[in-house]
Enzyme design. Structure first.
Site, PDB file in Angstrom:
ATOM      1  N   HIS A   1       0.836  -1.209   0.000  1.00 33.75           N
ATOM      2  CA  HIS A   1       0.000   0.000   0.000  1.00 33.75           C
ATOM      3  C   HIS A   1       0.869   1.258   0.000  1.00 33.75           C
ATOM      4  CE1 HIS A   1      -4.420   0.574   0.314  1.00 33.75           C
ATOM      5  NE2 HIS A   1      -4.070   1.834   0.526  1.00 33.75           N
TER       6      HIS A   1
ATOM      7  N   ARG B   1       2.165   3.089   3.255  1.00 34.38           N
ATOM      8  CA  ARG B   1       1.362   4.070   3.987  1.00 34.38           C
ATOM      9  C   ARG B   1       0.417   3.432   5.004  1.00 34.38           C
ATOM     10  NH1 ARG B   1      -2.267   6.057   1.124  1.00 34.38           N
ATOM     11  NH2 ARG B   1      -2.123   4.695  -0.680  1.00 34.38           N
TER      12      ARG B   1
ATOM     13  N   ASP C   1       4.072  -4.073  -6.983  1.00 33.38           N
ATOM     14  CA  ASP C   1       4.146  -2.618  -7.049  1.00 33.38           C
ATOM     15  C   ASP C   1       4.843  -2.124  -5.787  1.00 33.38           C
ATOM     16  OD1 ASP C   1       2.391  -2.415  -4.876  1.00 33.38           O
ATOM     17  OD2 ASP C   1       0.696  -1.737  -6.064  1.00 33.38           O
ATOM     18  N   GLY C   2       5.100  -0.819  -5.729  1.00 34.01           N
ATOM     19  CA  GLY C   2       5.708  -0.254  -4.531  1.00 34.01           C
ATOM     20  C   GLY C   2       7.177   0.072  -4.692  1.00 34.01           C
ATOM     21  N   GLY C   3       7.525   1.337  -4.601  1.00 33.93           N
ATOM     22  CA  GLY C   3       8.924   1.754  -4.621  1.00 33.93           C
ATOM     23  C   GLY C   3       9.580   1.720  -5.985  1.00 33.93           C
ATOM     24  N   VAL C   4       8.812   1.545  -7.041  1.00 34.05           N
ATOM     25  CA  VAL C   4       9.390   1.487  -8.393  1.00 34.05           C
ATOM     26  C   VAL C   4       9.611   2.908  -8.888  1.00 34.05           C
ATOM     27  CG1 VAL C   4       9.055   0.714 -10.764  1.00 34.05           C
ATOM     28  CG2 VAL C   4       8.222  -0.690  -8.855  1.00 34.05           C
TER      29      VAL C   4
END
Length: 231
Positions: free
Chosen positions: A117, A120, A148-151
């Protein structure tokens, strides 16, 4: 097109939304499972920031704030229920462990989106790139695993693909591009990522995405074990 959604406290509302999406041409449902309630964000409390989500799709239900309608009593069997009722594939978003990945697959998930998420929701949750390997190992031969996340760069995409992600999703950079220059800004962000990935693949000696393998990444522990073997 995939429709991202939550399970609602009113299950009839859940089905109504899902079937509306289906009639609108969406071909899969992305069910977010890591948001039973909003996390405490003290900097927002201090600044008196009001979390209101005026989501157009929920207007017919007079909903403006997520916490007012997101279900807190979800169970794994809800996946199969939603799948059978709508006839659409279900992608489970918010998985971070091999154990949960196994439960999701055993209960009917068609794919898994490894996601925290955006960092968050839960302090201390692992980075998605760290969680990805065990999930791919557990269920990657049975279903597609996404991440997903931090790309932020094409190099990030390369690493995720090497570890086993079938698709890499991008969130915040796309939002930044949208804010800066609308749809042209989004296209520019995606073009930058594509060019970076292409450059990275060329230097790494991988002409196609299919040539990217686990052998192209190495973890800190790999280096430590290599050093021990030398010593």
């Amino acid at each position: 097109m995939w429709f991202q959604m939550f399970l609602c406290r009113d299950r009839n509302m859940t089905i109504d939304l899902a079937l509306r999406a289906k009639r609108s041409g969406f071909r899969a449902l992305v069910l977010t499972v890591d948001y039973p309630t909003a996390s405490l964000k003290y900097h927002d409390i201090k600044s008196q920031y009001n979390y209101v989500y005026p989501i157009v799709n929920y207007n017919p239900y007079n909903v403006s704030e997520l916490n007012n309608f997101v279900a807190k009593d979800c169970i794994w069997k809800d996946i199969q229920w939603l799948k059978e009722t709508t006839g659409l594939p279900i992608v489970i978003k918010g998985i971070l462990t091999a154990e949960d990945a196994r439960l999701a697959v055993d209960n009917g998930a068609d794919a898994i989106l490894v996601s925290n998420h955006g960092g968050r929701q839960l302090d201390g949750s692992p980075a998605t790139l760290e969680a990805l390997p065990e999930i791919v190992k557990e269920v990657g031969r049975e279903i597609d695993v996404y991440m997903d996340g931090g790309v932020r760069t094409g190099a990030d995409v390369f690493k995720a693909l090497a570890i086993g992600a079938k698709v890499v999703f991008v969130g915040r950079p796309v939002c930044w591009g949208l804010v800066c220059n609308g749809s042209d800004g989004v296209k520019q962000v995606l073009d930058i990522l594509h060019n970076e990935l292409d450059n990275y693949m060329t230097i790494a000696g991988t002409p196609t995405v299919g040539d990217i393998t686990r052998n192209h990444v190495r973890y800190v522990n790999d280096y430590r074990n290599h050093l021990k073997s030398i010593l």
